[in-house]
Design a protein around this motif. Structure first.
Motif, PDB file in Angstrom:
ATOM      1  N   VAL A  22       2.493  -1.208  -3.813  1.00 35.77           N
ATOM      2  CA  VAL A  22       2.009  -2.570  -4.074  1.00 35.77           C
ATOM      3  C   VAL A  22       1.166  -3.076  -2.905  1.00 35.77           C
ATOM      4  O   VAL A  22       0.089  -3.652  -3.104  1.00 35.77           O
ATOM      5  CB  VAL A  22       3.193  -3.517  -4.359  1.00 35.77           C
ATOM      6  CG1 VAL A  22       2.732  -4.978  -4.346  1.00 35.77           C
ATOM      7  CG2 VAL A  22       3.831  -3.186  -5.700  1.00 35.77           C
ATOM      8  N   VAL A  23       1.632  -2.861  -1.674  1.00 30.52           N
ATOM      9  CA  VAL A  23       0.873  -3.344  -0.513  1.00 30.52           C
ATOM     10  C   VAL A  23      -0.452  -2.604  -0.391  1.00 30.52           C
ATOM     11  O   VAL A  23      -1.505  -3.224  -0.154  1.00 30.52           O
ATOM     12  CB  VAL A  23       1.711  -3.183   0.776  1.00 30.52           C
ATOM     13  CG1 VAL A  23       0.865  -3.535   2.008  1.00 30.52           C
ATOM     14  CG2 VAL A  23       2.948  -4.076   0.722  1.00 30.52           C
ATOM     15  N   ALA A  26      -2.767  -3.919  -3.146  1.00 29.98           N
ATOM     16  CA  ALA A  26      -3.279  -5.259  -2.859  1.00 29.98           C
ATOM     17  C   ALA A  26      -4.329  -5.218  -1.751  1.00 29.98           C
ATOM     18  O   ALA A  26      -5.364  -5.910  -1.828  1.00 29.98           O
ATOM     19  CB  ALA A  26      -2.123  -6.183  -2.476  1.00 29.98           C
ATOM     20  N   SER A  27      -4.096  -4.402  -0.725  1.00 28.78           N
ATOM     21  CA  SER A  27      -5.042  -4.347   0.388  1.00 28.78           C
ATOM     22  C   SER A  27      -6.386  -3.773  -0.033  1.00 28.78           C
ATOM     23  O   SER A  27      -7.410  -4.053   0.600  1.00 28.78           O
ATOM     24  CB  SER A  27      -4.456  -3.512   1.532  1.00 28.78           C
ATOM     25  OG  SER A  27      -4.452  -2.132   1.222  1.00 28.78           O
ATOM     26  N   SER A  28      -6.399  -2.972  -1.092  1.00 29.09           N
ATOM     27  CA  SER A  28      -7.647  -2.331  -1.507  1.00 29.09           C
ATOM     28  C   SER A  28      -8.691  -3.330  -1.995  1.00 29.09           C
ATOM     29  O   SER A  28      -9.864  -2.985  -2.101  1.00 29.09           O
ATOM     30  CB  SER A  28      -7.372  -1.286  -2.600  1.00 29.09           C
ATOM     31  OG  SER A  28      -7.018  -1.896  -3.825  1.00 29.09           O
ATOM     32  N   PHE A  29      -8.278  -4.566  -2.269  1.00 30.19           N
ATOM     33  CA  PHE A  29      -9.218  -5.587  -2.737  1.00 30.19           C
ATOM     34  C   PHE A  29      -9.917  -6.306  -1.583  1.00 30.19           C
ATOM     35  O   PHE A  29     -10.786  -7.147  -1.818  1.00 30.19           O
ATOM     36  CB  PHE A  29      -8.488  -6.614  -3.607  1.00 30.19           C
ATOM     37  CG  PHE A  29      -8.067  -6.070  -4.948  1.00 30.19           C
ATOM     38  CD1 PHE A  29      -8.896  -6.202  -6.058  1.00 30.19           C
ATOM     39  CD2 PHE A  29      -6.863  -5.415  -5.105  1.00 30.19           C
ATOM     40  CE1 PHE A  29      -8.515  -5.695  -7.295  1.00 30.19           C
ATOM     41  CE2 PHE A  29      -6.470  -4.904  -6.335  1.00 30.19           C
ATOM     42  CZ  PHE A  29      -7.298  -5.043  -7.433  1.00 30.19           C
ATOM     43  N   TRP A 154      -7.723   3.771  -6.128  1.00 33.06           N
ATOM     44  CA  TRP A 154      -6.331   3.566  -6.536  1.00 33.06           C
ATOM     45  C   TRP A 154      -5.590   4.894  -6.656  1.00 33.06           C
ATOM     46  O   TRP A 154      -4.388   4.956  -6.394  1.00 33.06           O
ATOM     47  CB  TRP A 154      -6.285   2.792  -7.845  1.00 33.06           C
ATOM     48  CG  TRP A 154      -6.733   1.363  -7.683  1.00 33.06           C
ATOM     49  CD1 TRP A 154      -6.637   0.602  -6.556  1.00 33.06           C
ATOM     50  CD2 TRP A 154      -7.388   0.556  -8.660  1.00 33.06           C
ATOM     51  NE1 TRP A 154      -7.174  -0.642  -6.772  1.00 33.06           N
ATOM     52  CE2 TRP A 154      -7.650  -0.705  -8.050  1.00 33.06           C
ATOM     53  CE3 TRP A 154      -7.780   0.752  -9.990  1.00 33.06           C
ATOM     54  CZ2 TRP A 154      -8.273  -1.750  -8.742  1.00 33.06           C
ATOM     55  CZ3 TRP A 154      -8.401  -0.286 -10.666  1.00 33.06           C
ATOM     56  CH2 TRP A 154      -8.638  -1.520 -10.050  1.00 33.06           C
ATOM     57  N   ARG A 199      -6.132   3.859   1.552  1.00 34.57           N
ATOM     58  CA  ARG A 199      -6.845   2.912   0.702  1.00 34.57           C
ATOM     59  C   ARG A 199      -8.359   3.096   0.799  1.00 34.57           C
ATOM     60  O   ARG A 199      -9.134   2.240   0.409  1.00 34.57           O
ATOM     61  CB  ARG A 199      -6.440   1.487   1.042  1.00 34.57           C
ATOM     62  CG  ARG A 199      -6.539   1.123   2.500  1.00 34.57           C
ATOM     63  CD  ARG A 199      -7.218  -0.190   2.727  1.00 34.57           C
ATOM     64  NE  ARG A 199      -8.429  -0.297   1.968  1.00 34.57           N
ATOM     65  CZ  ARG A 199      -9.131  -1.410   1.876  1.00 34.57           C
ATOM     66  NH1 ARG A 199      -8.735  -2.498   2.471  1.00 34.57           N
ATOM     67  NH2 ARG A 199     -10.259  -1.450   1.187  1.00 34.57           N
TER      68      ARG A 199
END
Length: 464
Positions: A22-23, A26-29, A154, A199
């Motif tokens: 999840v972290v 989320a960081s990939s954005f 992803w 990521r």
């Protein structure tokens, strides 16, 4: 209350895997631009924080280096079913997404480093195709569209999180308690370059996970089960052929001679297959297309289109300085917890000698290979990217250091906690905003992050 929530959130290996996934997802954005990219895509939300630097919230984007070429090859395999890249590059020049949204309409950087041409002037990719083949098999429905870029990142996120899970299983196989294994896994996930490279679109976390799988299989006496996996990994990055050497050596350490020879023969067979493929793929390529690309005396004759596995010997002592201690890319300045993790490995050697030798058989050949190579500093990447695959092996020593410091010397325990805190700061920033950390000393990374935070907290303040 917070401590209880943390323990519930990380109570099992599957929950740790879910948290890391999840972290990372989320960081990939989040990202920052590394060159002028104006106008930004309409769906991106950008904040100018310094001169021509922008913090961006968008779908995941690749940034530079080898990333766009892995993506281009994945598009070609999934869309055309081949590794001939002329159509894809023509599409990029016309605004297509094959090299990523930020690289549309742009010429390829270091063109001869990444491409060759055959006799018909068709573009050939100089990178191994294994990683791109995995992406193509998983993402073929979105090939040719801009959705393949975030989807590919992803997939890498998932690969990095899986590596953390395998790391936990290795620590369990070594007999370590769950709290110690959990804390070491979270340190790997968030306090090392593993975060940043999970990521982005590089192969390092896949090779690192492969080393952990070899180690886990050796500890569980299931080494031969890894053979099909290792045969595939060799096509991700040609130095990953060392996985066969490490697996065979670990079997030799445990006096399983038959398995030692099996891994040796399998590795030799895969090496022959790679050689045959390169001879076929590059057989008609011009020998001059990569001439002079390395910028290194003596490199011209060794880094040619017809020799994609180029060996350029270097100065080991100079490499050690650049790879470990220099502030722009050295592993220790950006990840100082490695000091105490390596201390922990020597503590482990006194308690579990056989297991230590198996870890050494995995980490040492890979490290020595890159110490004796004419180091090219891997472009402007974060830390010593080539050594990221052995970072998890070094971190196996972290729980042993914690146990030793809790009993023997509390000053060392506080020292270790401080180094973990610094590593967390460096690598969380590098994981959330990778471009802020490219080719920069830690304090320069902190400054970039502080500028971004300042612009978020004080929207009316102008950039410097």
């Amino acid at each position: 209350m917070l401590r209880g929530f943390f323990h519930r959130l990380t109570a099992t290996p599957s929950r740790v895997f879910a948290l890391v996934t999840v972290v990372y997802f989320a960081s990939s954005f989040f990202s920052t631009t590394i060159r002028q990219v104006l106008p930004l895509p309409a769906d991106d939300h950008a904040l100018r924080y310094y001169k021509n630097r922008w913090a961006v919230v968008s779908l995941p984007r690749i940034l530079r280096g080898d990333e766009m070429y892995y993506l281009m090859m994945a598009h070609s395999l999934a869309h055309d079913g081949d590794l001939y890249l002329s159509r894809e590059y023509t599409s990029v020049q016309r605004g297509g997404p094959e090299m990523g949204v930020y690289h549309r309409h742009r010429p390829a950087a270091n063109f001869p480093q990444h491409f060759s041409r055959d006799a018909d002037l068709t573009l050939l990719g100089n990178h191994p195709f294994g990683f791109s083949a995995l992406l193509a098999m998983m993402l073929w429905p979105v090939a040719g569209s801009s959705w393949m870029e975030p989807a590919a990142i992803w997939v890498n996120v998932l690969g990095g999180a899986m590596g953390v899970l395998v790391f936990v299983r290795v620590l369990e196989a070594l007999g370590l308690s769950w709290p110690r294994a959990r804390n070491a896994a979270l340190a790997l996930a968030f306090a090392t370059p593993w975060f940043s490279y999970s990521r982005t679109l590089y192969t390092e976390v896949w090779v690192g996970t492969a080393f952990l799988i070899v180690l886990l299989a050796a500890l569980r006496n299931r080494a031969l089960w890894t053979l099909p996996f290792l045969m595939g990994m060799a096509w991700f990055k040609y130095p990953a052929l060392l996985l066969f050497f490490s697996a065979g050596t670990s079997e030799g350490v445990q006096h399983r001679r038959r398995n030692f020879f099996v891994f040796g023969l399998a590795g030799a067979a895969v090496l022959c297959a790679i050689y045959a493929f390169n001879q076929s793929y590059f057989g008609g390529a011009s020998w001059i297309t990569r001439e002079g690309v390395t910028g290194i005396p003596g490199g011209r004759s060794m880094a040619r289109a017809g020799a994609p596995i180029a060996w350029i010997p270097g100065k080991t002592l100079s490499n050690m300085e650049r790879m470990f201690t220099d502030f722009d890319k050295g592993l220790f300045p950006h990840c100082p917890l490695l000091f105490v993790a390596i201390m922990g490995l020597f503590i482990m050697a006194r308690r579990q000698r056989r297991q230590f030798l198996i870890i050494l058989s995995c980490a040492l050949p890979w490290t020595l290979l890159h110490l004796t190579y004419r180091y090219l500093m891997t472009g402007d990447s974060y830390t010593t990217r080539y050594l990221v695959p052995v970072v998890p092996l070094a971190l196996i020593g972290l729980p042993y250091f914690w146990d030793w410091s809790a009993i023997k010397n509390r000053w060392w325990r506080w020292c270790g906690a401080g180094l973990v805190a610094i590593s967390l700061l460096n690598n969380i920033i590098a994981g959330v905003f990778p471009a802020t950390s490219f080719d920069r000393a830690p304090w320069e990374v902190w400054r970039e992050f502080w500028l971004i935070i300042g612009r978020v907290l004080i929207p009316g303040s102008g950039p410097g």
